[in-house]
Design an enzyme around this catalytic site. Structure first.
Site, PDB file in Angstrom:
ATOM      1  N   LYS A 233     -13.598 -25.190 -10.845  1.00 16.59           N
ATOM      2  CA  LYS A 233     -14.520 -24.056 -10.672  1.00 16.59           C
ATOM      3  C   LYS A 233     -14.168 -22.948 -11.660  1.00 16.59           C
ATOM      4  O   LYS A 233     -13.098 -22.972 -12.275  1.00 16.59           O
ATOM      5  CB  LYS A 233     -14.453 -23.562  -9.225  1.00 16.59           C
ATOM      6  CG  LYS A 233     -13.086 -23.023  -8.807  1.00 16.59           C
ATOM      7  CD  LYS A 233     -12.980 -22.842  -7.284  1.00 16.59           C
ATOM      8  CE  LYS A 233     -11.614 -22.309  -6.898  1.00 16.59           C
ATOM      9  NZ  LYS A 233     -11.404 -22.311  -5.433  1.00 16.59           N
TER      10      LYS A 233
ATOM     11  N   MET B 143     -10.352  -1.274 -24.420  1.00 15.50           N
ATOM     12  CA  MET B 143     -11.234  -2.421 -24.217  1.00 15.50           C
ATOM     13  C   MET B 143     -10.860  -3.601 -25.119  1.00 15.50           C
ATOM     14  O   MET B 143     -10.850  -4.752 -24.676  1.00 15.50           O
ATOM     15  CB  MET B 143     -12.686  -2.004 -24.475  1.00 15.50           C
ATOM     16  CG  MET B 143     -13.697  -3.074 -24.140  1.00 15.50           C
ATOM     17  SD  MET B 143     -15.378  -2.591 -24.547  1.00 15.50           S
ATOM     18  CE  MET B 143     -15.655  -1.231 -23.429  1.00 15.50           C
TER      19      MET B 143
ATOM     20  N   ARG C 247     -13.937 -18.176   6.072  1.00 18.45           N
ATOM     21  CA  ARG C 247     -14.574 -17.949   4.778  1.00 18.45           C
ATOM     22  C   ARG C 247     -15.791 -18.864   4.653  1.00 18.45           C
ATOM     23  O   ARG C 247     -16.907 -18.413   4.683  1.00 18.45           O
ATOM     24  CB  ARG C 247     -13.556 -18.186   3.649  1.00 18.45           C
ATOM     25  CG  ARG C 247     -14.015 -17.715   2.305  1.00 18.45           C
ATOM     26  CD  ARG C 247     -12.958 -17.865   1.228  1.00 18.45           C
ATOM     27  NE  ARG C 247     -12.686 -19.258   0.890  1.00 18.45           N
ATOM     28  CZ  ARG C 247     -11.997 -19.636  -0.182  1.00 18.45           C
ATOM     29  NH1 ARG C 247     -11.505 -18.729  -1.014  1.00 18.45           N
ATOM     30  NH2 ARG C 247     -11.768 -20.917  -0.428  1.00 18.45           N
TER      31      ARG C 247
ATOM     32  N   TYR D  62      -5.457   6.401 -25.709  1.00 16.26           N
ATOM     33  CA  TYR D  62      -6.275   7.286 -24.875  1.00 16.26           C
ATOM     34  C   TYR D  62      -5.419   8.146 -23.951  1.00 16.26           C
ATOM     35  O   TYR D  62      -4.410   7.679 -23.407  1.00 16.26           O
ATOM     36  CB  TYR D  62      -7.227   6.458 -24.000  1.00 16.26           C
ATOM     37  CG  TYR D  62      -8.443   5.937 -24.737  1.00 16.26           C
ATOM     38  CD1 TYR D  62      -9.312   6.803 -25.390  1.00 16.26           C
ATOM     39  CD2 TYR D  62      -8.709   4.584 -24.767  1.00 16.26           C
ATOM     40  CE1 TYR D  62     -10.433   6.315 -26.059  1.00 16.26           C
ATOM     41  CE2 TYR D  62      -9.828   4.082 -25.426  1.00 16.26           C
ATOM     42  CZ  TYR D  62     -10.688   4.961 -26.076  1.00 16.26           C
ATOM     43  OH  TYR D  62     -11.793   4.472 -26.733  1.00 16.26           O
TER      44      TYR D  62
HETATM   45  C1  LIG Z   1     -10.174 -22.981  -5.160  1.00 15.47           C
HETATM   46  C2  LIG Z   1     -10.130 -23.995  -4.084  1.00 15.47           C
HETATM   47  C3  LIG Z   1      -9.240 -25.088  -4.183  1.00 15.47           C
HETATM   48  C4  LIG Z   1      -8.163 -25.155  -5.240  1.00 15.47           C
HETATM   49  O1  LIG Z   1      -7.144 -24.253  -4.855  1.00 15.47           O
HETATM   50  P1  LIG Z   1      -5.807 -24.028  -5.696  1.00 15.47           P
HETATM   51  O2  LIG Z   1      -5.035 -23.077  -4.876  1.00 15.47           O
HETATM   52  O3  LIG Z   1      -6.240 -23.440  -6.998  1.00 15.47           O
HETATM   53  O4  LIG Z   1      -5.150 -25.347  -5.857  1.00 15.47           O
HETATM   54  C5  LIG Z   1      -9.343 -26.090  -3.236  1.00 15.47           C
HETATM   55  N1  LIG Z   1     -10.236 -26.012  -2.216  1.00 15.47           N
HETATM   56  C6  LIG Z   1     -11.080 -24.963  -2.064  1.00 15.47           C
HETATM   57  C7  LIG Z   1     -12.020 -24.920  -0.927  1.00 15.47           C
HETATM   58  C8  LIG Z   1     -11.051 -23.915  -2.999  1.00 15.47           C
HETATM   59  O5  LIG Z   1     -11.867 -22.866  -2.835  1.00 15.47           O
END
Ligand SMILES: *Cc1c(COP(=O)(O)O)cnc(C)c1O
Length: 348
Positions: free
Chosen positions: A37, A294, A132, A246
């Site tokens: 992801k 930046m 979640r 800055y």
């Molecule tokens: C991001 C995620 C993972 C991977 O988690 P890591 O801690 O990066 O290994 C696995 N399962 C779900 C549902 C996630 O959101």
């Protein structure tokens, strides 16, 4: 010929990435998937996923359907691509055309899926306490029979505290997952990187590592995957009493040599690191001075004795998690913030 340009170089070691997958895979007796992801944790989902497929990964996970469409183009037919966010109303065509497997999170998603794409593969995500994503126990009870009757590819949940092995939440979520899924025929998955390291009772039929593949904690034995080298654009002498950057946030108290490097908070070197961050020239650490801009950062290179052409932010002397610590954050956030402006160089 001097080939240094203004754009910083993000080196991604695909051999180390593949080794990390194999290492995590060797710690379980079940299938090891790969989570790619957020554009492969900022490293380029297509290239990363192809390297992991080469190492043996057959199942991939993304957060949203759009990422799955991109990944399908990179991987071609064959590997399973699952979507954590499930099946949203606008996702139906993408799920169908790219052959994605949504992890259904609610009764609404379940009904949408079986009505919109009857017979199309899906998985189920259960909530075991993280609050979640996923169905809670009452919801699961209501659709359990319907869902299991349609042959789900996977039944999964996610641990909230797996990076803290002694946390009592781990055992509580494990027990809840057993209560909700014992006796079903579908394959089960509970562990991401942290869960793999908790031990075999967390492994079930498939694990879903992400950050450990990319060299991040909690996988302490990971091979580093990323180095980030930033070009020096200009170096100048700064006299005692003069300021840098800055808001005059840093004042020289001795004669200093200050390098201005070509990266900043727009490249993921987040501004909050400013007062604590260091880079390296070889093995010598050199501190950031003044505010992170930046696109530019001031670095005190007085100690080096000669002017460097590049300075390294992430590499052998400083891990992604060390850099995260400069800003009080985690390696995940640094990796996924590394901007699209870097020249990405992949080594096999
Ligand atoms: C991001 C995620 C993972 C991977 O988690 P890591 O801690 O990066 O290994 C696995 N399962 C779900 C549902 C996630 O959101």
């Amino acid at each position: 010929m001097n080939t240094i340009m203004s754009t910083a170089t993000l080196n991604i070691n695909l051999a180390a990435l593949a080794d990390n997958w194999r290492d995590l895979d060797s710690r379980t007796g079940c299938e090891t998937a790969a989570v790619v992801k957020a554009d492969g944790y900022g490293l380029g989902a297509g290239v990363v996923a192809r390297a992991l497929a080469g190492a043996g990964a057959r199942s991939f996970f993304v957060a949203v359907a759009e990422e799955g469409v991109i990944l399908r183009k990179a991987l071609g037919e064959g590997p399973a691509i699952s979507v954590f966010s499930g099946h949203m109303a606008g996702d139906t065509e993408m799920i169908r055309d790219a052959g994605l497997t949504p992890m259904l999170n609610s009764v609404d998603q379940m009904l949408r899926h079986v009505e919109g794409l009857p017979g199309h593969p899906f998985g189920l995500q259960l909530d075991t306490g993280m609050n979640r994503l996923g169905m809670e126990a009452a919801e699961w009870d209501a659709v359990r029979e319907l869902a299991l009757g349609q042959n789900p590819r996977l039944v999964m949940s996610h641990l909230a505290c797996a990076d803290t092995p002694e946390h009592e939440m781990n055992a509580r979520q494990l027990a809840r997952f057993h209560e909700m899924t014992d006796g079903i025929d579908a394959p089960r998955s509970l562990a991401a990187t942290g869960g793999i390291l908790l031990g075999p009772e967390y492994h079930f039929d498939l694990t879903r590592p992400g950050v450990g593949l990319y060299g991040g904690l909690p996988f302490v034995d990971a091979r580093p995957v990323v180095t980030l080298d930033v070009p020096v654009i200009q170096v100048r002498d700064v006299a005692p009493g003069e300021t840098v950057g800055y808001a005059n946030a840093w004042t020289a108290d001795t004669p200093s040599r200050i390098a201005t490097i070509s990266a900043g908070y727009a490249d993921g070197i987040i501004r909050a690191m400013g007062p604590n961050a260091a880079l390296h020239a070889g093995s010598t650490g050199v501190p950031v001075v003044g505010r992170i801009s930046m696109d530019l950062i001031g670095v005190d290179v007085t100690a080096l004795g000669s002017d460097p052409e590049t300075l390294q932010l992430i590499g052998a002397h400083q891990s992604v998690d060390t850099v995260a610590g400069f800003a009080g954050t985690i390696g995940y956030e640094i990796l996924t913030s590394l901007g699209a402006r870097y020249r990405r160089v992949y080594a096999q």
